[in-house]
Design a protein around this motif. Structure first.
Motif, mmCIF file in Angstrom:
data_model
loop_
_atom_site.group_PDB
_atom_site.id
_atom_site.type_symbol
_atom_site.label_atom_id
_atom_site.label_comp_id
_atom_site.label_asym_id
_atom_site.label_seq_id
_atom_site.Cartn_x
_atom_site.Cartn_y
_atom_site.Cartn_z
ATOM 1 N N THR A 179 33.371 36.432 37.233
ATOM 2 C CA THR A 179 34.068 37.324 38.162
ATOM 3 C C THR A 179 35.456 37.595 37.600
ATOM 4 O OG1 THR A 179 34.818 35.418 39.462
ATOM 5 C CG2 THR A 179 32.798 36.511 40.176
ATOM 6 N N TYR A 181 39.354 39.755 38.181
ATOM 7 C CA TYR A 181 40.279 40.424 39.096
ATOM 8 C C TYR A 181 40.154 41.939 38.947
ATOM 9 C CZ TYR A 181 44.641 41.917 41.281
ATOM 10 O OH TYR A 181 45.581 42.534 42.072
ATOM 11 N N GLY A 182 40.054 42.654 40.062
ATOM 12 C CA GLY A 182 39.926 44.101 40.033
ATOM 13 C C GLY A 182 38.492 44.582 39.941
ATOM 14 N N HIS A 183 37.540 43.656 39.819
ATOM 15 C CA HIS A 183 36.122 44.010 39.758
ATOM 16 C C HIS A 183 35.386 43.292 40.885
ATOM 17 C CE1 HIS A 183 36.261 45.952 35.728
ATOM 18 N NE2 HIS A 183 37.290 45.122 35.563
ATOM 19 N N GLU A 184 34.423 43.968 41.469
ATOM 20 C CA GLU A 184 33.687 43.390 42.577
ATOM 21 C C GLU A 184 32.418 42.705 42.075
ATOM 22 O OE1 GLU A 184 31.612 44.753 46.815
ATOM 23 O OE2 GLU A 184 32.918 46.139 45.703
ATOM 24 N N TRP A 186 29.819 39.797 40.256
ATOM 25 C CA TRP A 186 29.644 39.261 38.911
ATOM 26 C C TRP A 186 29.595 40.398 37.889
ATOM 27 C CZ3 TRP A 186 29.847 34.136 37.891
ATOM 28 C CH2 TRP A 186 29.715 33.261 38.985
ATOM 29 N N GLN A 187 30.146 40.123 36.694
ATOM 30 C CA GLN A 187 30.184 41.118 35.626
ATOM 31 C C GLN A 187 29.738 40.486 34.309
ATOM 32 O OE1 GLN A 187 31.099 44.331 36.290
ATOM 33 N NE2 GLN A 187 31.513 43.781 38.442
ATOM 34 N N TYR A 189 30.151 39.999 30.406
ATOM 35 C CA TYR A 189 31.312 40.095 29.512
ATOM 36 C C TYR A 189 30.950 39.534 28.142
ATOM 37 C CZ TYR A 189 32.194 35.059 29.858
ATOM 38 O OH TYR A 189 32.088 33.686 29.773
ATOM 39 N N ILE A 203 34.427 43.615 29.434
ATOM 40 C CA ILE A 203 33.427 43.732 30.495
ATOM 41 C C ILE A 203 32.529 44.919 30.154
ATOM 42 C CG2 ILE A 203 33.081 44.188 32.956
ATOM 43 C CD1 ILE A 203 35.800 42.872 33.441
ATOM 44 N N GLN A 205 28.448 47.018 30.813
ATOM 45 C CA GLN A 205 27.245 47.238 31.596
ATOM 46 C C GLN A 205 26.047 47.165 30.662
ATOM 47 O OE1 GLN A 205 27.199 47.604 34.864
ATOM 48 N NE2 GLN A 205 25.010 47.907 35.082
ATOM 49 N N THR A 211 21.442 44.259 37.747
ATOM 50 C CA THR A 211 22.518 43.613 38.492
ATOM 51 C C THR A 211 22.612 42.144 38.102
ATOM 52 O OG1 THR A 211 22.190 45.088 40.378
ATOM 53 C CG2 THR A 211 23.379 43.025 40.792
#
Length: 244
Positions: A179, A181-184, A186-187, A189, A203, A205, A211
């Protein structure tokens, strides 16, 4: 040896600071400062305070210069639990980390008490209008700040290592996620070179745009040696040196 010990509440010590310092200077007495009946500080004779000074790279010592406790060490690595719970290597690693944290905090506390004694002398000198003495005492303090500063810094590093969360991987692709800061949520990376040529967190996609959902795996824990966290550049062969 001190001639006698006293115990006074903070307000009384403040009102009688000149007398308290004179007792320490002339009679070798230690006055313990209390708050609500609990000892929180002390005004000590300067020779006693001087015995608390020690090189930065040593562990906490008593008034005779002997270590308060052996500096703990333990191998790092990835630890997994078996049917009986945590394995012995993880228990030993955790104990070594807690003992290291205790030793660093003990060092910081002991040195802070010595510094308080010098500041108490400076307060007494102000009361007697000896501002030159105040400056001399302040000059003597400067070099002594190093030990508690280093001890607290190393205590924080040990605490962070003990308290780091396990690694999170994506259930779908098994790549690292976290996780930010500034992202909602789990991401995904990865580490990649940025425009400045510096290896930094990126980060991204995934191609199939799934997801991320976390599954946790034991983190790689850095080793402890002589009461400190072993950094990768300190010991490249350390089992925990693959991650920072």
């Amino acid at each position: 040896m001190t001639a006698v010990e006293y115990e006074h509440p903070i307000r009384r010590v403040r009102d009688e600071i000149a007398t308290v310092v004179d007792r320490a200077k002339d009679h070798g007495a230690i006055t313990y400062v209390t708050r609500n009946g609990e000892r929180v500080a002390a005004v000590v004779p300067l020779p006693v305070a001087d015995r608390g000074t020690r090189p930065v790279d040593r562990t906490a010592v008593d008034s005779h210069g002997k270590p308060l406790r052996p500096a703990p060490s333990a191998l790092g690595g990835r630890f997994t639990w078996d049917v009986n719970g945590p394995t012995q290597p993880e228990v030993e690693w955790t104990r070594a980390g807690l003992e290291a944290l205790h030793a660093q905090l003990t060092t910081a506390t002991a040195e802070t008490v010595a510094l308080l004694g010098i500041v108490g002398q400076a307060l007494a000198a102000v009361s007697d209008r000896h501002l030159g003495t105040v400056q001399e005492l302040l000059d003597s303090i400067e070099r002594r700040f190093v030990v508690p500063e280093v001890a607290l810094s190393e205590a924080v590093e040990v605490y962070d290592e003990l308290n780091r969360p396990d690694d999170a991987l994506c259930v779908t692709c098994r790549e690292p996620i976290s996780t930010f800061y500034g992202h909602e949520g789990w991401q995904h990376y990865r580490m990649a070179l940025n425009k400045h040529g510096i290896n930094a967190t990126e980060i991204y996609q995934p191609d199939d745009e799934h997801t991320p959902e976390p599954t946790f795996v034991p983190r790689t824990r850095r080793a402890f040696a002589d009461g400190k966290v072993v950094r990768p550049y300190d010991d490249p062969a350390a089992p925990a040196a693959e991650e920072e």
